[in-house]
Design a protein around this motif. Structure first.
Motif, mmCIF file in Angstrom:
data_model
loop_
_atom_site.group_PDB
_atom_site.id
_atom_site.type_symbol
_atom_site.label_atom_id
_atom_site.label_comp_id
_atom_site.label_asym_id
_atom_site.label_seq_id
_atom_site.Cartn_x
_atom_site.Cartn_y
_atom_site.Cartn_z
ATOM 1 N N MET A 1 0.441 -1.235 0.122
ATOM 2 C CA MET A 1 -0.444 0.039 0.165
ATOM 3 C C MET A 1 0.885 1.496 0.370
ATOM 4 O O MET A 1 0.488 2.067 -0.778
ATOM 5 N N LEU A 2 1.877 1.811 0.804
ATOM 6 C CA LEU A 2 2.764 2.266 0.696
ATOM 7 C C LEU A 2 3.705 2.608 -0.140
ATOM 8 O O LEU A 2 4.214 3.647 -0.734
ATOM 9 N N ASN A 3 4.085 1.601 -0.870
ATOM 10 C CA ASN A 3 3.907 1.823 -1.964
ATOM 11 C C ASN A 3 3.758 2.145 -3.424
ATOM 12 O O ASN A 3 3.649 2.625 -4.166
ATOM 13 N N LEU A 4 2.395 1.744 -3.421
ATOM 14 C CA LEU A 4 1.577 2.111 -4.358
ATOM 15 C C LEU A 4 1.193 3.949 -4.299
ATOM 16 O O LEU A 4 1.263 4.411 -4.828
ATOM 17 N N LEU A 5 1.325 4.194 -2.415
ATOM 18 C CA LEU A 5 1.431 5.800 -2.786
ATOM 19 C C LEU A 5 2.819 6.560 -2.756
ATOM 20 O O LEU A 5 2.776 7.753 -2.913
ATOM 21 N N ASP A 6 3.845 5.470 -2.944
ATOM 22 C CA ASP A 6 5.015 6.478 -3.437
ATOM 23 C C ASP A 6 4.994 6.300 -4.864
ATOM 24 O O ASP A 6 5.918 7.571 -5.117
ATOM 25 N N GLN A 7 4.079 5.398 -5.693
ATOM 26 C CA GLN A 7 4.471 5.568 -7.016
ATOM 27 C C GLN A 7 3.676 7.193 -7.651
ATOM 28 O O GLN A 7 3.567 6.859 -8.523
ATOM 29 N N MET A 8 2.435 7.426 -6.793
ATOM 30 C CA MET A 8 1.485 8.212 -7.522
ATOM 31 C C MET A 8 2.850 9.929 -7.215
ATOM 32 O O MET A 8 3.172 9.967 -6.292
ATOM 33 N N PRO A 9 2.175 10.430 -9.194
ATOM 34 C CA PRO A 9 3.401 11.486 -8.250
ATOM 35 C C PRO A 9 2.244 12.883 -7.904
ATOM 36 O O PRO A 9 1.013 12.859 -7.903
ATOM 37 N N LEU A 10 3.367 13.486 -7.446
ATOM 38 C CA LEU A 10 2.747 14.554 -6.568
ATOM 39 C C LEU A 10 1.538 15.308 -7.301
ATOM 40 O O LEU A 10 0.557 15.906 -6.708
ATOM 41 N N ASN A 11 2.253 16.242 -8.690
ATOM 42 C CA ASN A 11 1.461 17.219 -8.896
ATOM 43 C C ASN A 11 -0.045 16.152 -9.434
ATOM 44 O O ASN A 11 -0.773 16.842 -9.373
ATOM 45 N N LEU A 12 -0.217 15.037 -9.558
ATOM 46 C CA LEU A 12 -1.075 14.568 -9.830
ATOM 47 C C LEU A 12 -2.663 14.513 -8.541
ATOM 48 O O LEU A 12 -2.832 14.621 -8.717
ATOM 49 N N ALA A 56 -13.506 13.477 -0.298
ATOM 50 C CA ALA A 56 -12.029 14.447 0.962
ATOM 51 C C ALA A 56 -10.619 13.069 0.921
ATOM 52 O O ALA A 56 -9.347 13.249 0.918
ATOM 53 N N ALA A 57 -11.312 11.890 0.068
ATOM 54 C CA ALA A 57 -10.499 11.407 -0.190
ATOM 55 C C ALA A 57 -8.823 11.530 -0.808
ATOM 56 O O ALA A 57 -7.960 11.095 -0.908
ATOM 57 N N PRO A 58 -9.229 12.496 -1.794
ATOM 58 C CA PRO A 58 -7.595 13.397 -2.388
ATOM 59 C C PRO A 58 -7.427 14.178 -1.510
ATOM 60 O O PRO A 58 -5.430 14.043 -1.821
ATOM 61 N N PHE A 59 -7.557 14.936 -0.813
ATOM 62 C CA PHE A 59 -6.663 15.220 0.196
ATOM 63 C C PHE A 59 -6.231 14.659 1.204
ATOM 64 O O PHE A 59 -5.475 14.514 1.572
ATOM 65 N N ILE A 60 -7.251 13.247 1.413
ATOM 66 C CA ILE A 60 -6.640 12.919 2.442
ATOM 67 C C ILE A 60 -5.407 12.078 1.955
ATOM 68 O O ILE A 60 -4.082 11.499 2.568
ATOM 69 N N LEU A 61 -5.590 11.598 0.469
ATOM 70 C CA LEU A 61 -4.063 11.157 -0.128
ATOM 71 C C LEU A 61 -2.959 11.719 -0.367
ATOM 72 O O LEU A 61 -1.739 11.070 -0.411
ATOM 73 N N LEU A 62 -3.378 13.583 -0.912
ATOM 74 C CA LEU A 62 -1.929 14.038 -1.042
ATOM 75 C C LEU A 62 -1.399 14.302 0.211
ATOM 76 O O LEU A 62 -0.608 14.514 0.711
ATOM 77 N N GLY A 63 -2.475 14.212 1.570
ATOM 78 C CA GLY A 63 -1.454 14.381 2.864
ATOM 79 C C GLY A 63 -0.913 13.205 3.571
ATOM 80 O O GLY A 63 0.461 13.582 4.130
ATOM 81 N N ALA A 64 -1.105 12.593 2.667
ATOM 82 C CA ALA A 64 -0.420 10.709 3.122
ATOM 83 C C ALA A 64 0.626 11.207 2.506
ATOM 84 O O ALA A 64 1.915 10.796 3.197
ATOM 85 N N LYS A 65 0.730 10.844 1.114
ATOM 86 C CA LYS A 65 1.883 11.206 0.705
ATOM 87 C C LYS A 65 3.135 12.939 1.148
ATOM 88 O O LYS A 65 3.769 12.343 0.626
#
Length: 72
Positions: A1-12, A56-65
């Motif tokens: 799960m964390l690996n997937l978060l690491d792979q997500m581009p910040l700008n996206l 809220a999901a995009p904000f939660i993912l951005l905060g986690a990233k």
């Protein structure tokens, strides 16, 4: 799960938070309306709770990233 978060581009994630997280923009952002309902205690319908989580999901993912990046 964390690996997937690491792979997500910040700008996206920023783009998702600014568009999907805040849509619709007029008359006010939908997430703001749902947060006001939550604060006033009127967020009771399952569709409203789902809607809050969806916006809220995009904000939660951005905060986690951002937290993950800060800890690395």
């Amino acid at each position: 799960m964390l690996n997937l978060l690491d792979q997500m581009p910040l700008n996206l994630l920023i783009l998702a938070a600014l568009t999907l997280g805040l849509a619709p923009f007029v008359p006010e952002p939908h997430i703001w309306e749902k947060l006001k309902m939550l604060a006033s205690g009127t967020l009771a319908k399952p569709i409203d709770i789902f809607d809050l989580l969806l916006h809220a999901a995009p904000f939660i993912l951005l905060g986690a990233k951002l937290v993950r990046m800060a800890l690395k």
